[in-house]
Design an enzyme around this catalytic site. Sequence first.
Site, PDB file in Angstrom:
ATOM      1  N   TYR A 186      14.801  30.252   7.762  1.00 58.00           N
ATOM      2  CA  TYR A 186      13.512  30.823   8.169  1.00 58.00           C
ATOM      3  C   TYR A 186      13.383  30.854   9.684  1.00 58.00           C
ATOM      4  O   TYR A 186      13.702  29.878  10.373  1.00 58.00           O
ATOM      5  CB  TYR A 186      12.373  29.963   7.617  1.00 58.00           C
ATOM      6  CG  TYR A 186      12.125  30.166   6.148  1.00 58.00           C
ATOM      7  CD1 TYR A 186      11.783  31.416   5.644  1.00 58.00           C
ATOM      8  CD2 TYR A 186      12.218  29.097   5.261  1.00 58.00           C
ATOM      9  CE1 TYR A 186      11.549  31.604   4.292  1.00 58.00           C
ATOM     10  CE2 TYR A 186      11.980  29.270   3.911  1.00 58.00           C
ATOM     11  CZ  TYR A 186      11.645  30.525   3.431  1.00 58.00           C
ATOM     12  OH  TYR A 186      11.416  30.697   2.092  1.00 58.00           O
ATOM     13  N   ARG A 200      -9.423  -1.060  15.857  1.00 59.01           N
ATOM     14  CA  ARG A 200      -9.502  -0.188  14.688  1.00 59.01           C
ATOM     15  C   ARG A 200     -10.495  -0.851  13.729  1.00 59.01           C
ATOM     16  O   ARG A 200     -11.654  -0.529  13.765  1.00 59.01           O
ATOM     17  CB  ARG A 200      -8.106  -0.003  14.067  1.00 59.01           C
ATOM     18  CG  ARG A 200      -8.044   1.059  12.998  1.00 59.01           C
ATOM     19  CD  ARG A 200      -6.632   1.258  12.466  1.00 59.01           C
ATOM     20  NE  ARG A 200      -6.091   0.050  11.845  1.00 59.01           N
ATOM     21  CZ  ARG A 200      -4.889  -0.033  11.280  1.00 59.01           C
ATOM     22  NH1 ARG A 200      -4.078   1.010  11.275  1.00 59.01           N
ATOM     23  NH2 ARG A 200      -4.465  -1.159  10.732  1.00 59.01           N
ATOM     24  N   LYS A 243       0.836  -1.214   0.000  1.00 59.55           N
ATOM     25  CA  LYS A 243       0.000   0.000   0.000  1.00 59.55           C
ATOM     26  C   LYS A 243       0.868   1.260   0.000  1.00 59.55           C
ATOM     27  O   LYS A 243       2.084   1.178   0.240  1.00 59.55           O
ATOM     28  CB  LYS A 243      -0.958  -0.031   1.191  1.00 59.55           C
ATOM     29  CG  LYS A 243      -0.283  -0.114   2.522  1.00 59.55           C
ATOM     30  CD  LYS A 243      -1.280  -0.474   3.604  1.00 59.55           C
ATOM     31  CE  LYS A 243      -0.564  -0.609   4.920  1.00 59.55           C
ATOM     32  NZ  LYS A 243      -1.340  -0.188   6.049  1.00 59.55           N
TER      33      LYS A 243
END
Length: 360
Positions: free
Chosen positions: A254, A129, A34
């Site tokens: 940044y 699940r 997957k």
Amino acid sequence: MRLASAEIDLTALQENLRLTQKLAPKSKIMAVLKANAYGHGLVKIAQHLQDADAFAVARVDEALALRTGGITKPIVLLEGFFHSSDLPILLANNLQTIVHDISQLEAIEQANLESPLTVWLKIDTGMHRLGVEPEEFEHFYSRLKCSNNVAEKIHLMTHFACADDVGDNKTEIQQVLFKSLVGQSHAPLCLANSAGIIGWPESHGDWIRPGLMLYGVSPMLGRVGQQHGLKPVMRLTTKVIAIKHVKAHQAVGYGSRWQSEQDTYLAVIGVGYGDGYPRHAKVGTPVVIRNRRYGIVGAVSMDMISINIGDNPDNIEVGDEVEMWGPNLPVEEVAQCAETIPYELLCNVTPRVSYEYIEA
Ligand SMILES: Cc1ncc(COP(=O)(O)O)c(C=O)c1O
């Protein structure tokens, strides 16, 4: 030429499959592909796992991409189908389905199918699940057995929640519950993911479902694949695009979040979160340049990262290769520095990265 590149070592992949089979010699292998084969390239990986007995994916689209790519082995949908209109597609493409919910059972019972589907009934033994409750198992199993739309051989499976931790007895408890439910069934049984295969040999049933370990990565807490004899399949690299001198206390990147205590040189490298490198990788996360480790500094930006190479940059030049993870730097280690798991890093590699498939 693209900067960030993922070399995929197909020989390592095949060796990992062989090692998996050695660990569970009596089990058939359902290789889990997957999420684009965990970021390695769905069809290409399937083509090089000829010795697997079946493949598993999470979505119907992934299975169809395998079929379009010429893959003819059995394919199992790990979450089953999502709508009754998928059922003819499953049959037409010879896809096998997991059943974990009453809506799927009813859709199968009510469908008008030309031939029976191969079904894997998933039992929830503690993952909480997907899966039918232990007390519902008999009911689901007998209804599936009665349906003309279901092939005679029904496989039974469960999934472990904590198998990556050999000190956690939950895996033991899940196995005991599973075996108490299915013991009399004579059905083919399937329990173990990579962590089950490596850490819980008694869980190897008729089928195993390895994913991560095939890609050479350890599923076990605090371990790296090489410790199990696995070989990393992906090597993510980029190039040095600039060497820059910064003075002490000049902030870098940044947010100006990092500065050096003394003058130093930075190698700016051409990879960032736009390629899938984790933005949360902390200062000091290693990279390898010319066989030496250096640490990243400042914020990871979309296309670039700065590496502190110290006060003597002579040995590093623009164009040098930088390994972000691979045989010289376990992806497990990088994941830890970014407070994530290697699964996420591998799956997140973006299409901007060029893929190169290497066979010995
Ligand atoms: C049901 C099921 N089985 C097997 C696997 C493979 O797991 P691993 O990659 O840890 O081997 C997964 C992956 O998440 C899964 O969801």
